[in-house]
Design a protein around this motif. Sequence first.
Motif, PDB file in Angstrom:
ATOM      1  N   HIS A 436      86.930 -15.695  53.173  1.00  0.00           N
ATOM      2  CA  HIS A 436      86.640 -16.727  54.532  1.00  0.00           C
ATOM      3  C   HIS A 436      85.794 -15.828  55.777  1.00  0.00           C
ATOM      4  O   HIS A 436      87.351 -15.314  56.693  1.00  0.00           O
ATOM      5  CB  HIS A 436      87.127 -17.888  54.639  1.00  0.00           C
ATOM      6  N   LEU A 437      85.748 -15.825  56.445  1.00  0.00           N
ATOM      7  CA  LEU A 437      85.200 -15.304  57.773  1.00  0.00           C
ATOM      8  C   LEU A 437      85.783 -16.517  59.062  1.00  0.00           C
ATOM      9  O   LEU A 437      85.223 -17.678  59.273  1.00  0.00           O
ATOM     10  CB  LEU A 437      84.167 -15.451  58.526  1.00  0.00           C
ATOM     11  N   VAL A 438      86.106 -16.203  59.699  1.00  0.00           N
ATOM     12  CA  VAL A 438      87.053 -17.400  61.318  1.00  0.00           C
ATOM     13  C   VAL A 438      86.901 -16.110  62.497  1.00  0.00           C
ATOM     14  O   VAL A 438      87.161 -14.820  62.378  1.00  0.00           O
ATOM     15  CB  VAL A 438      88.320 -17.418  61.035  1.00  0.00           C
ATOM     16  N   GLY A 439      86.776 -16.508  64.038  1.00  0.00           N
ATOM     17  CA  GLY A 439      87.307 -15.619  64.328  1.00  0.00           C
ATOM     18  C   GLY A 439      85.778 -15.403  65.273  1.00  0.00           C
ATOM     19  O   GLY A 439      85.467 -15.177  64.845  1.00  0.00           O
ATOM     20  N   ARG A 440      86.500 -14.695  66.458  1.00  0.00           N
ATOM     21  CA  ARG A 440      85.412 -14.099  67.566  1.00  0.00           C
ATOM     22  C   ARG A 440      84.551 -12.787  66.454  1.00  0.00           C
ATOM     23  O   ARG A 440      83.474 -13.265  66.593  1.00  0.00           O
ATOM     24  CB  ARG A 440      86.059 -13.229  68.842  1.00  0.00           C
ATOM     25  N   ASN A 441      85.314 -11.790  66.423  1.00  0.00           N
ATOM     26  CA  ASN A 441      84.926 -10.519  65.553  1.00  0.00           C
ATOM     27  C   ASN A 441      84.777 -10.962  64.767  1.00  0.00           C
ATOM     28  O   ASN A 441      83.681 -10.633  63.833  1.00  0.00           O
ATOM     29  CB  ASN A 441      86.098  -9.378  65.876  1.00  0.00           C
ATOM     30  N   GLY A 442      85.834 -11.637  63.803  1.00  0.00           N
ATOM     31  CA  GLY A 442      85.676 -11.901  62.322  1.00  0.00           C
ATOM     32  C   GLY A 442      83.968 -12.923  61.833  1.00  0.00           C
ATOM     33  O   GLY A 442      83.644 -12.513  61.384  1.00  0.00           O
TER      34      GLY A 442
END
Length: 505
Positions: A436-442
């Motif tokens: 799972h990808l989260v956040g600004r750079n994620g």
Amino acid sequence: MAQHVETLVIGAGPAGLTTAYTLAKAGRGVTVLEMDPVYVGGISRTVDYKGFKFDIGGHRFFSKSKEVVDLWNEILPDDFIDRPRLSRIYYREKFYAYPLKAFEALANLGVWTATKCMASFGWAKLNPIAKPTTFHEWVRNQFGEKLFSIFFKTYTEKVWGMSCDEISADWASQRIKGLDLAAAIIDGVKRSLGVKAKPGQIAGMGEGSPKTLIESFRYPRKGPGMMWEACAEKIAALGGQVRMGRKVDGLHYDKLAKIWTVSVTAADGKKEIYTADDVVSSAPIRELMQAVSPTPISVFHAGELMYRDFLTVVLIGKPQKELPDNWIYIHDPSVKVGRVQNFRSWSPEMIPDGVSTCLGLEYFCFEGDGLWTTSDTDLVAQAKREIAKIGLMDPADVYDACVVRQHKAYPVYDDAYAEHIKMIRLDLKMHFPGLHLVGRNGMHKYNNQDHAMMTGLLTAENIIAGETLHDVWEVNEDAEYGEAGVSGAREALRSERLTPKKVAA
């Protein structure tokens, strides 16, 4: 021997820690791996230099999301202060209030230039560029060529290190969508006359619009790092773990067992192996995809993603005439500095002696370029020259200084980034479930702290449910966030739940 955890979180920034905290509260096993050996919070950390505290960029606490406001109050219930907001623009050796005051702007620009600005605006509205694809075209359509050249071009190109003709229109539509010039002019006249806007009404915006210009905001009394240090402590108290100085070297997915194996190098050089049912990553996608095995088809797309880096030169000096600004945008092309933070105006507790002046001069760069590789001594000397030119501090009064470099502060929105992200998302969905990808750079999205938190919160809810209840990628697009400050935060407590689009599992 491998250590098994239900969910492994890569990165202890706002998105990663929010994910971990939400999971830990639900009784789920969670371990957070943070590469920094000292600080949690990522770009939202608070750096300490001889007792002087400062942000990496400055982080106001505002959100129209009830969940985010509730989380802030839950994690840090007694340490928020209300701060007045004051920011200005420095352009051609003159200061402009921001939001603009019409009469001040008219006096600074001169009648002739102001007239040309309005004529250019009118021409743009009568002759818009069909389907603008670049930042330049989008802003020109909204404000006219003259205002673009004065108030957008120089600063934007300092931030991104590239021409406004190379930056995607997505950047403009995301960050300044909704600003109405006519309404902003009316608001500017009111500000010039000292007429305050009604609560909830925004300079240049309709009520409830997402882009707002606030007059006050909430702030942790010792900087945003307080929030994330407290969050890490609460995760540990709930049975989770936050392990510092851990660099992820590789992630392998066993499709048959549906298990992730993650290899890690600790700060002391020792190797660690973890297995996990789910992995949540706020690490930059480019590096993440290069570490995944079997090698993703989209690794080539990830390799094309670009980032803008950032450094702050902190100048500490004798007490000066009180500087009320929180920060000043430097649009003037005669200096390289892009923005100046005044840390005492964020919170007096950021200054250990209570009287010194502590300014952070922010420079935007690419890792490895001339600015990034300049020695700290030379950077401090340059910062002293430029702060003197701007007129905010006498270099002779500076008695200490330091430099902080920040890798990958901003994901770059070039003309190809959207296609790269599309292919990466498709690849992960088909071949790497449980990542799972989260956040600004994620997610390679230039989002705010509260957006990042919401991606973590919704991802945790998806993991707990065992199905995709929320499309996390819709957070920035559907969610109407605004810089509503203290009044907006209080209003959020009464507002209905912000819920991005539901999608089929």
